[in-house]
Design an enzyme around this catalytic site. Structure first.
Site, PDB file in Angstrom:
ATOM      1  N   SER A  74      56.165 -44.950 -40.286  1.00 27.31           N
ATOM      2  CA  SER A  74      56.090 -44.976 -38.827  1.00 27.31           C
ATOM      3  C   SER A  74      54.768 -45.612 -38.378  1.00 27.31           C
ATOM      4  O   SER A  74      54.257 -46.527 -39.039  1.00 27.31           O
ATOM      5  CB  SER A  74      56.248 -43.539 -38.301  1.00 27.31           C
ATOM      6  OG  SER A  74      56.341 -43.540 -36.909  1.00 27.31           O
ATOM      7  N   LYS A 131      59.164 -46.863 -33.044  1.00 24.87           N
ATOM      8  CA  LYS A 131      58.611 -45.879 -33.987  1.00 24.87           C
ATOM      9  C   LYS A 131      58.771 -44.448 -33.450  1.00 24.87           C
ATOM     10  O   LYS A 131      58.901 -43.509 -34.248  1.00 24.87           O
ATOM     11  CB  LYS A 131      57.138 -46.191 -34.278  1.00 24.87           C
ATOM     12  CG  LYS A 131      56.916 -47.510 -35.026  1.00 24.87           C
ATOM     13  CD  LYS A 131      57.579 -47.553 -36.398  1.00 24.87           C
ATOM     14  CE  LYS A 131      57.067 -48.716 -37.244  1.00 24.87           C
ATOM     15  NZ  LYS A 131      57.733 -48.847 -38.533  1.00 24.87           N
TER      16      LYS A 131
HETATM   17  C1  HXC Z   1      57.490 -62.515 -27.889  1.00 27.58           C
HETATM   18  C2  HXC Z   1      59.088 -62.679 -29.556  1.00 27.58           C
HETATM   19  C3  HXC Z   1      58.069 -62.956 -30.521  1.00 27.58           C
HETATM   20  C4  HXC Z   1      56.712 -63.013 -30.057  1.00 27.58           C
HETATM   21  C5  HXC Z   1      59.997 -62.956 -31.526  1.00 27.58           C
HETATM   22  N1  HXC Z   1      60.240 -62.689 -30.224  1.00 27.58           N
HETATM   23  N2  HXC Z   1      58.679 -63.127 -31.727  1.00 27.58           N
HETATM   24  N3  HXC Z   1      58.798 -62.442 -28.257  1.00 27.58           N
HETATM   25  N4  HXC Z   1      56.471 -62.793 -28.736  1.00 27.58           N
HETATM   26  N5  HXC Z   1      55.724 -63.293 -30.897  1.00 27.58           N
HETATM   27  C6  HXC Z   1      61.535 -62.517 -29.596  1.00 27.58           C
HETATM   28  C7  HXC Z   1      62.319 -63.823 -29.644  1.00 27.58           C
HETATM   29  O1  HXC Z   1      61.918 -64.686 -28.597  1.00 27.58           O
HETATM   30  C8  HXC Z   1      63.744 -63.334 -29.477  1.00 27.58           C
HETATM   31  O2  HXC Z   1      64.067 -63.034 -28.148  1.00 27.58           O
HETATM   32  C9  HXC Z   1      63.715 -62.019 -30.229  1.00 27.58           C
HETATM   33  O3  HXC Z   1      62.349 -61.604 -30.325  1.00 27.58           O
HETATM   34  C10 HXC Z   1      64.250 -62.173 -31.625  1.00 27.58           C
HETATM   35  O4  HXC Z   1      63.518 -63.178 -32.280  1.00 27.58           O
HETATM   36  P1  HXC Z   1      64.080 -63.886 -33.610  1.00 27.58           P
HETATM   37  O5  HXC Z   1      63.005 -64.750 -34.133  1.00 27.58           O
HETATM   38  O6  HXC Z   1      65.406 -64.473 -33.337  1.00 27.58           O
HETATM   39  O7  HXC Z   1      64.370 -62.584 -34.484  1.00 27.58           O
HETATM   40  P2  HXC Z   1      64.269 -62.288 -35.996  1.00 27.58           P
HETATM   41  O8  HXC Z   1      64.102 -63.552 -36.789  1.00 27.58           O
HETATM   42  O9  HXC Z   1      65.424 -61.456 -36.357  1.00 27.58           O
HETATM   43  O10 HXC Z   1      62.950 -61.378 -36.144  1.00 27.58           O
HETATM   44  C11 HXC Z   1      61.806 -61.673 -35.424  1.00 27.58           C
HETATM   45  C12 HXC Z   1      60.657 -60.760 -35.724  1.00 27.58           C
HETATM   46  C13 HXC Z   1      60.398 -60.774 -37.198  1.00 27.58           C
HETATM   47  C14 HXC Z   1      60.967 -59.325 -35.300  1.00 27.58           C
HETATM   48  C15 HXC Z   1      59.484 -61.246 -34.931  1.00 27.58           C
HETATM   49  O11 HXC Z   1      60.305 -62.080 -37.628  1.00 27.58           O
HETATM   50  C16 HXC Z   1      59.153 -60.006 -37.564  1.00 27.58           C
HETATM   51  O12 HXC Z   1      58.754 -59.031 -37.001  1.00 27.58           O
HETATM   52  N6  HXC Z   1      58.472 -60.402 -38.541  1.00 27.58           N
HETATM   53  C17 HXC Z   1      57.221 -59.705 -38.870  1.00 27.58           C
HETATM   54  C18 HXC Z   1      57.400 -58.731 -39.947  1.00 27.58           C
HETATM   55  C19 HXC Z   1      56.145 -57.883 -40.046  1.00 27.58           C
HETATM   56  O13 HXC Z   1      55.042 -58.318 -39.811  1.00 27.58           O
HETATM   57  N7  HXC Z   1      56.349 -56.633 -40.396  1.00 27.58           N
HETATM   58  C20 HXC Z   1      55.222 -55.696 -40.474  1.00 27.58           C
HETATM   59  C21 HXC Z   1      55.206 -54.992 -39.187  1.00 27.58           C
HETATM   60  S1  HXC Z   1      53.754 -54.068 -39.052  1.00 27.58           S
HETATM   61  P3  HXC Z   1      64.861 -64.101 -27.187  1.00 27.58           P
HETATM   62  O14 HXC Z   1      64.979 -63.387 -25.890  1.00 27.58           O
HETATM   63  O15 HXC Z   1      63.980 -65.308 -27.103  1.00 27.58           O
HETATM   64  O16 HXC Z   1      66.165 -64.369 -27.860  1.00 27.58           O
HETATM   65  C22 HXC Z   1      54.189 -52.689 -38.280  1.00 27.58           C
HETATM   66  C23 HXC Z   1      53.064 -51.724 -38.114  1.00 27.58           C
HETATM   67  C24 HXC Z   1      53.002 -51.190 -36.757  1.00 27.58           C
HETATM   68  O17 HXC Z   1      55.278 -52.481 -37.919  1.00 27.58           O
HETATM   69  C25 HXC Z   1      51.687 -50.494 -36.537  1.00 27.58           C
HETATM   70  C26 HXC Z   1      50.547 -51.414 -36.316  1.00 27.58           C
HETATM   71  C27 HXC Z   1      49.230 -50.723 -36.068  1.00 27.58           C
END
Ligand code: HXC
Length: 261
Positions: free
Chosen positions: A147, A165
């Protein structure tokens, strides 16, 4: 910190299914479970991440099955669970680490952007728990949900992840109550800011790093090893009476406020 603070092979004979197990925090957790003797299946959307992670585990003497799987796709999750059971005969431990994240102001975030993160983190966690239930019931196994602390107060530019989360924490509590009777323990870990992770690179603007570390009571960022150790503890028999808990592993950071905005 000592490299190995647990007795050897505390998870010998166990099988762990780890989503998001190719990289980052959950990649570390997967390696730690393998080093403790568990056989692993790891999933992610990217085969190249999985193969690299699996090689590290097998080079180190462990067993690891890499399975490409998007946790949003229930059918794919069921297939990944089935492939794991086919290879190892059972599942004892499920770690839900697959997560999506990016920084975005709420008023600029599309509904699909919000929904995408909720689908990966919250629905993905439910999908995996649901698909693994029968196996966990047989093994009297356990679930560990990764989380965050973002939603304990409020974190600007993280409305989507905070909501997602909070949902994960609700799943942890609900399943711990519903599935405790089957001998299944359900817990979580809420990491604080952890160095050298994709999440930190994406989320923490370099100019805010010094400001943030001053607000961490223990005076340092977390390390992946900190989360590995907590995961090993929660997955071990030492935690056999711990159920429904999300363990905060953040050096006390959230108590001083997660928001720098
Ligand atoms: C705004 C965004 C965006 C951004 C994606 N979207 N990136 N909006 N700013 N930077 C929007 C897109 O425009 C789209 O909406 C929708 O999200 C889906 O995007 P896709 O690229 O089609 O989706 P998908 O390829 O399925 O996944 C995208 C993703 C993923 C969720 C961004 O690639 C991702 O998160 N990758 C990172 C993985 C990661 O770093 N995991 C660790 C997380 S750390 P529209 O409306 O345009 O269709 C964590 C810790 C939390 O969770 C605690 C921290 C302290």
């Amino acid at each position: 910190m000592s490299e190995n603070i647990f007795k050897d092979n505390i998870l010998q004979g166990k099988v762990a299914f780890v989503t998001g197990g190719g990289t980052g925090i959950t990649g570390g957790v997967a390696r730690a479970l393998a080093e403790a003797g568990a056989k692993l299946a790891i999933t992610s959307r990217k085969i190249e991440n999985l193969e690299a992670a699996a090689k590290i585990i097998t080079d180190n003497g462990g067993e690891c099955l890499p399975v490409v799987c998007d946790v949003r796709d229930y059918e794919a999750v069921e297939k990944a669970i089935a492939a794991t059971v086919e290879k190892y005969g059972k599942i004892d431990i499920v770690v839900n680490g697959a997560a999506g994240n990016f920084l975005c102001k709420a008023n600029e975030l599309s509904t699909n952007g919000f929904g995408t993160v909720v689908d990966i983190d919250t629905k993905g966690t439910f999908n995996v728990c649901r698909a693994a239930f029968e196996e966990l019931k047989k093994s009297r196994g356990q679930i560990l949900n990764i989380s965050a602390t973002l939603h304990y107060l409020a974190t600007p530019m993280q409305i989507h992840v905070s909501a997602a989360k909070a949902g994960v924490d609700a799943i942890t509590r609900n399943l711990s109550v519903e599935w405790g009777r089957y001998g299944i323990r359900v817990n979580g870990i809420a990491p604080g800011p952890i160095e050298d992770t994709e999440g930190m690179k994406r989320l923490l603007l370099p100019e805010l790093k010094d400001k943030l570390v001053k607000r961490i009571p223990v005076g340092r960022f977390g390390r992946i090893k900190d989360i590995e150790n907590s995961a090993l503890f929660l997955c071990s028999d030492a935690a056999s009476y711990i159920n429904g808990v999300t363990l905060v592993v953040d050096g006390g950071q959230w108590l001083l406020g997660t928001s720098l905005g």
